[in-house]
Design a protein around this motif. Structure first.
Motif, mmCIF file in Angstrom:
data_model
loop_
_atom_site.group_PDB
_atom_site.id
_atom_site.type_symbol
_atom_site.label_atom_id
_atom_site.label_comp_id
_atom_site.label_asym_id
_atom_site.label_seq_id
_atom_site.Cartn_x
_atom_site.Cartn_y
_atom_site.Cartn_z
ATOM 1 N N TYR A 20 0.842 -1.205 0.000
ATOM 2 C CA TYR A 20 0.000 0.000 0.000
ATOM 3 C C TYR A 20 0.869 1.242 0.000
ATOM 4 O O TYR A 20 2.008 1.236 0.500
ATOM 5 C CB TYR A 20 -0.910 0.000 1.222
ATOM 6 N N GLY A 21 0.316 2.306 -0.580
ATOM 7 C CA GLY A 21 1.072 3.534 -0.765
ATOM 8 C C GLY A 21 1.776 4.018 0.486
ATOM 9 O O GLY A 21 2.991 4.233 0.475
ATOM 10 N N PHE A 22 1.023 4.139 1.569
ATOM 11 C CA PHE A 22 1.640 4.682 2.778
ATOM 12 C C PHE A 22 2.680 3.741 3.368
ATOM 13 O O PHE A 22 3.667 4.172 3.956
ATOM 14 C CB PHE A 22 0.554 5.012 3.821
ATOM 15 N N ASP A 23 2.467 2.433 3.161
ATOM 16 C CA ASP A 23 3.461 1.475 3.653
ATOM 17 C C ASP A 23 4.763 1.627 2.883
ATOM 18 O O ASP A 23 5.847 1.485 3.435
ATOM 19 C CB ASP A 23 2.923 0.051 3.511
ATOM 20 N N ILE A 25 5.781 4.369 1.598
ATOM 21 C CA ILE A 25 6.402 5.585 2.105
ATOM 22 C C ILE A 25 7.156 5.286 3.401
ATOM 23 O O ILE A 25 8.298 5.693 3.587
ATOM 24 C CB ILE A 25 5.327 6.681 2.338
ATOM 25 N N ASP A 26 6.518 4.503 4.263
ATOM 26 C CA ASP A 26 7.177 4.119 5.519
ATOM 27 C C ASP A 26 8.468 3.382 5.241
ATOM 28 O O ASP A 26 9.506 3.679 5.811
ATOM 29 C CB ASP A 26 6.257 3.197 6.333
ATOM 30 N N SER A 32 5.782 11.504 0.357
ATOM 31 C CA SER A 32 4.632 11.015 -0.394
ATOM 32 C C SER A 32 4.529 11.674 -1.765
ATOM 33 O O SER A 32 4.081 11.057 -2.725
ATOM 34 C CB SER A 32 3.350 11.282 0.400
ATOM 35 N N TYR A 36 4.110 8.773 -4.791
ATOM 36 C CA TYR A 36 2.890 8.571 -5.592
ATOM 37 C C TYR A 36 3.105 8.761 -7.094
ATOM 38 O O TYR A 36 2.711 7.897 -7.885
ATOM 39 C CB TYR A 36 1.736 9.417 -5.047
#
Lengths: 104, 724
Positions: A20-23, A25-26, A32, A36
Motif C-alpha cells: 500500500y502507498g503509505f506502507d 512511504i514508511d 509522499s 505517488y
C-alpha cells in the motif's frame, strides 16, 4: 522507462511486500509527493499492477478500500536490471526491506 | 466505529477533496478514494508504531498536491494537443475549398523547393567522394587559335607538366576511350576511360572490390586489366561479388577484371557523361611528341600546403618554356588550374542559381498566399475565438491552436511536396539535355526529408504569424460585441496581396524571358534534320589495320545498317554533330594557287563522311554534288566544303573545281572541291557553324565513325537508343 533510483527503491519496497502507498512511504522513507507519482508512472509503464483491497475489510474499519499494488512480470525484469545497474542498491535499501520477503 | 474525527484528519480529508479538483475528471474519483483510504486507515490504526502522529499524517497528505499536479501535467498536455488536432481537422472538413487551396499552394511550392534542394545537394552541397577533395584540381590548356580558355590537354604537354611541376603530389590523365564488348550475343560499345599511372591514387578513390592498377600494368603488354564502375558491375555482372579475376572479351583483347569502384565514384571530368570502365593507359611513343591535338583530361592533387596560385605560377613557367621550344603548337598556350569542385559545378552554377531564386520566389508567393487565406479564415472565425476567449481560453492556448492548424497544413503540404519533388527530380535527371556531373546522385533521401520537415516548420511559423497577431484582439472584439472598424487588418491583408502580386509578376517575367531564350535556341536551325535520328558509333581501328580494310569494313557496315527494317537512310561520319563523343579532326587548310606561309594555315574541322551522309542527315547541298561511290580509294581525291568555309576562303569566287590542301594521317593531300553544303552547327546550338571540310571515307579511311540513321516518323524503332 528511465531507471531512476527512486523508482527502483519504490519497486523494491513493493517486491519486498509493502503493497500500500503509505506502507511504501514508511518503508522507503521517501516523501509522499515523490512516491505517488513514481507509483503512477510504474503503473502506466506496466511495471506495477494495482487493484482495490477487499471491500469487506475496509467496511469493517469504516473507510474506503485501499489501493493494493504488486509488481508485474515486466516489473520483475526491470528490477533485475535496475539491481544490476545500481550495484549499491542492496546496500542502501533500508535494512528492514531485506529480510521482509516473508511478509505480504 | 466512532465517527468522531480529529481536527488533523478533517483537515487532511478536506485538502484531498480540494486538491482532487486538479485531477482530470476521468481519474478523479479513484484518485480521491486512494488517498482517503490511506489517510483514514492510518489515522484509524493510530496504535501502529510506524505512524509519526498527526503532524506526519498532514505532511503526507500534502504530498497529494504534487501527485495531482503530476497527473494533471501528464494527462492534459497530451489531450489538449489531440484536441487541437481534432478541432483543426473538423474545421478543415467544414471548409474543404480553403483546405484544398492551401494544400495545392503549399504542395507545389514545397515540391519545387525540395526538388531544388535535392539537386543542389547532390551537385554542390554534398562533399565529393574523394579523400581530401579540396586538394584535387583539374588542369587544362588554353587554345589561343579558337579562343578557348579551357580545352583538353595534349599528351606531350601533360607528360612535360608531370615531369617538371613540383607542386603536385600526383598528376594523372584520363583519356576517353571506347571498347566493343564481344561476350554478349550482340556486341555493345562501352565508353571507357584509359588512365595514366597513379590516377586512382591522385583522386584518392578506394575500390569497393579488388584493387586498382599497379605500376607495371601501365607498361606495354601488361595492360589487359580493367576496373569496373559500380554501374557496369551491377548491370552487366549482376553485382557478382566474385567478379574480380573474371575475364571479359573486349574488341582490343581479353581483359581481366581486377577491381570494382564504389557507387559514388563519378569523376565528372568529361563532358561526355557516364563512363563504364577504366583501363590502364600505356603511353605510346608518338604521344610523347603529340602537342598539336588535345584530348586528354588532367587531374592533379596538390601537395599538402601548396596553394593553387603557387602551382599555377610554376605551371606558367613550364608553359612558357614549352612555348619557346615548340612555337608551332604551343605559342600562347597556358595551363590554367581549376579546382575539381569548381570544374564540376562551375558550369551549372548560373542555371542552379536562377532555379534557386525562382524556387525561393515561389515559396514567398506561397507564404503570402497561405497567410492571406489563414487571415481570411481567422477573420471568419473571429466569433469562435471571441467566444472561446470569453469562456476563459488563454491567448497562449488560442495561439497554440492556430499554430497546430498551420503545422497540420504545412506538414500535409510537405508530404505532397515530397511526392512531387521525387517525381520532378526523377524527370529532371532523366531529361537532362546535357550531362551534368553528379546529377544522377540527386534523389529524395533522408537529407531531403529533413529539409522538407524544416521547411514545413518554418512555413508554419511564418504563416501563423499574422493570424496569431489577431488573437490579441479577439478579446477586444468579444468585449466590443463585433462591429469594430477593421482598418488595420485590411491594410495588412492588402499589403499581402500587393506583395504577392509583385512577386508573381517578377517570377512571371523571369519565366517569360527564360522561355523566350529557350524558344530562340529551339528555333535555331542546326543545319540538319534532327528529329528521328539515331547514331551508332563504331571504332574499327584494331581489327582493320589497313586503309583498304577500313574502307571496305565501313562500306559493308553501312550497307548492312541500311538493310535494317525501319532505317530510311544511313551515312557515316567521323564527327557527329552534338554527339557526346564526337571525334573532331582539325586540319591545316590551304588553297592551291594561294600560297601562305607554312605553319600559318588556318586549321579547320575536317570530317570524314561516307556517300549517303548528307542525305541521311538531310544536309542541304547548295552547289555541285555530294560524295559518290565513284570517289574511291586510288581515285582523284575530292572534298565538299560548307558555306562558311566557302565564304571565308573563296569569297565570291566559284569554289567548284578548285583544289584544297588538307592533312590526313600526317600527309598533305590535294583534294578537288566538288560541292558546297549548308553549314551544320558542330557542338552547340548557340554557337555559329565553323568552317568545315568534308572528305569521302573511301579515300580517307578513318577508323572511328558514327552512323547516323534516319528513321521514318513513328516507326517502332528496331534499334533502341542506349544512353551510356
Amino acid at each position: 522507462m528511465n531507471v531512476t533510483f527512486t523508482t527502483a527503491l519504490v519497486l523494491e519496497a513493493i517486491a519486498a511486500g509493502y503493497h500500500y502507498g503509505f506502507d511504501v512511504i514508511d518503508a522507503t522513507g521517501l516523501p509522499s509527493g515523490t512516491v505517488y507519482p513514481a507509483l503512477r508512472r510504474c503503473e502506466e509503464e506496466g511495471l506495477l499492477r494495482s487493484r482495490w483491497e477487499k471491500a469487506a475489510l475496509a467496511h469493517e474499519e469504516g473507510r474506503p478500500p485501499r489501493r493494493y499494488y504488486e509488481v508485474a512480470a515486466s516489473g520483475e525484469r526491470w528490477l533485475q536490471e535496475a539491481r544490476a545497474r545500481f550495484r549499491r542498491l542492496e546496500a542502501s535499501v533500508p535494512r528492514k526491506l531485506r529480510p521482509a520477503r516473508a511478509e505480504g | 466505529m466512532s465517527e468522531k474525527r480529529s481536527l488533523p484528519l478533517r483537515f487532511c480529508l478536506g485538502m484531498i477533496q480540494a486538491v482532487s479538483l486538479l485531477v482530470p475528471r476521468a481519474r478523479r474519483a479513484a484518485w480521491r478514494q486512494e488517498w482517503e483510504a490511506e489517510i483514514r486507515h492510518r489515522s484509524g490504526s493510530r496504535s501502529s508504531a510506524a505512524s509519526g502522529g498527526d503532524l506526519e499524517l498532514v505532511r503526507r497528505a500534502l504530498g497529494a498536491l504534487p501527485d495531482a499536479a503530476w497527473l494533471l501535467r501528464q494527462l492534459t498536455l497530451d489531450s489538449e494537443i489531440l484536441q487541437d488536432v481534432r478541432h483543426a481537422l473538423r474545421l478543415l472538413g467544414r471548409a474543404p475549398g480553403i483546405a484544398a487551396a492551401l494544400l495545392i499552394v503549399l504542395g507545389t511550392a514545397f515540391g519545387a523547393v525540395i526538388a531544388l534542394f535535392a539537386i543542389s545537394d547532390a551537385l554542390v552541397l554534398r562533399p565529393l567522394p574523394f579523400a581530401e577533395a579540396e586538394r584535387l584540381v583539374t588542369v587544362w590548356q588554353t587554345n589561343p587559335r579558337e579562343k578557348l580558355d579551357k580545352d583538353d590537354v595534349s599528351p606531350a604537354n601533360f607528360l612535360d607538366w608531370r615531369e617538371s611541376v613540383t607542386g603536385f603530389s600526383g598528376l594523372a590523365a584520363a583519356i576517353p576511350y571506347a571498347y566493343d564488348w564481344l561476350d554478349a550475343t550482340e556486341p555493345e560499345s562501352w565508353s571507357a576511360v584509359q588512365v595514366t599511372e597513379g590516377f586512382f591514387d591522385v583522386v584518392g578513390a578506394r575500390p569497393l572490390l579488388g584493387r586498382t592498377f599497379s605500376k607495371d600494368e601501365h607498361a606495354s603488354g601488361r595492360a589487359n586489366v580493367m576496373v569496373l564502375t559500380h554501374r557496369l558491375w551491377r548491370q552487366h555482372f549482376a553485382a557478382d561479388p566474385h567478379v574480380v579475376g573474371r575475364t571479359v572479351r573486349l574488341g582490343a583483347g581479353v581483359f581481366t577484371v581486377v577491381g570494382v569502384l564504389a557507387e559514388d565514384f563519378e569523376l565528372g571530368l568529361f563532358s561526355s557523361g557516364n563512363r563504364w570502365l577504366y583501363t590502364p593507359h600505356v603511353v605510346a611513343d608518338h604521344e610523347r611528341r603529340t602537342r598539336g591535338s588535345a584530348w586528354w583530361n588532367v587531374v592533379g592533387r596538390l601537395k599538402p600546403g601548396a596553394s593553387v596560385a603557387a602551382v599555377q605560377a610554376e605551371l606558367d613557367e613550364v608553359s612558357k618554356r614549352l612555348a619557346a621550344e615548340n612555337p608551332r603548337s604551343n605559342e600562347g598556350v597556358r595551363a590554367p588550374i581549376m579546382p575539381l569542385r569548381e570544374h564540376l559545378i562551375g558550369g551549372v552554377r548560373p542555371a542552379l542559381l536562377t532555379l534557386v531564386c525562382g524556387g525561393l520566389m515561389l515559396l514567398l508567393i506561397a507564404w503570402a498566399n497561405v497567410s492571406g487565406l489563414l487571415v481570411a479564415r481567422a477573420q471568419a472565425r473571429e466569433l469562435e475565438f471571441a467566444v472561446r476567449a470569453s469562456l476563459g481560453a488563454g491567448r497562449a492556448r488560442l495561439m497554440r491552436q492556430t499554430l497546430t492548424e498551420t503545422l497540420l497544413f504545412a506538414g500535409a503540404g510537405a508530404v505532397i511536396g515530397l511526392g512531387l519533388a521525387a517525381a520532378a527530380v526523377r524527370a529532371l535527371v532523366r531529361l537532362a539535355p546535357v550531362p551534368v556531373p553528379r546529377l544522377a546522385l540527386a534523389g529524395i533521401d533522408a537529407r531531403a526529408i529533413g529539409f522538407a520537415m524544416a521547411l514545413a516548420l518554418v512555413t508554419a511559423l511564418v504563416c501563423a504569424f499574422l493570424p496569431m497577431l489577431r488573437l490579441g484582439r479577439a478579446r477586444l472584439v468579444a468585449r466590443a460585441r463585433e462591429g469594430r472598424a477593421l482598418g488595420t487588418r485590411q491594410a495588412a491583408r492588402r499589403s499581402l496581396v500587393v506583395s504577392q502580386l509583385a512577386l508573381a509578376l517578377v517570377l512571371l517575367s523571369a519565366c517569360g524571358l527564360l522561355l523566350r531564350s529557350v524558344a530562340g535556341l529551339l528555333s535555331i536551325d542546326p543545319g540538319f534534320q534532327k528529329d528521328q535520328l539515331l547514331a551508332l558509333q563504331v571504332f574499327a581501328w584494331t581489327r582493320n589495320r589497313t586503309p583498304a580494310s577500313r574502307a571496305a569494313f565501313f562500306e559493308e557496315a553501312q550497307a548492312r545498317v541500311a538493310s535494317v527494317p525501319g532505317v530510311a537512310g544511313v551515312g557515316a561520319v567521323s564527327m557527329m554533330p552534338f554527339s557526346e563523343s564526337a571525334i573532331d579532326i582539325k586540319s591545316p587548310l590551304s588553297v592551291e594557287g594561294k600560297p601562305v606561309e607554312p605553319g600559318s594555315e588556318p586549321r579547320v574541322y575536317m570530317s570524314v563522311a561516307s556517300a549517303g551522309y548528307f542525305d541521311a542527315m538531310r544536309i542541304r547541298l547548295l552547289r555541285g554534288r555530294g560524295f559518290l561511290a565513284s570517289d574511291a580509294l586510288g581515285g582523284a581525291p575530292v572534298a565538299v566544303i560548307n558555306e562558311v568555309l566557302s565564304q571565308s576562303v573563296f569569297g565570291g569566287e566559284d569554289p567548284l573545281g578548285r583544289r584544297l590542301s588538307v592533312r590526313f594521317d600526317g600527309q598533305p593531300v590535294l583534294a578537288e572541291v566538288v560541292g558546297v553544303v549548308a553549314p551544320v552547327r558542330q557542338a552547340r546550338l548557340e554557337r555559329a557553324a565553323a568552317p568545315e571540310v568534308y572528305v569521302p571515307h573511301a579515300q580517307f579511311p578513318f577508323g572511328s565513325m558514327t552512323f547516323p540513321g534516319d528513321l521514318p516518323p513513328r516507326s517502332d524503332r528496331p534499334l533502341g537508343p542506349r544512353r551510356g
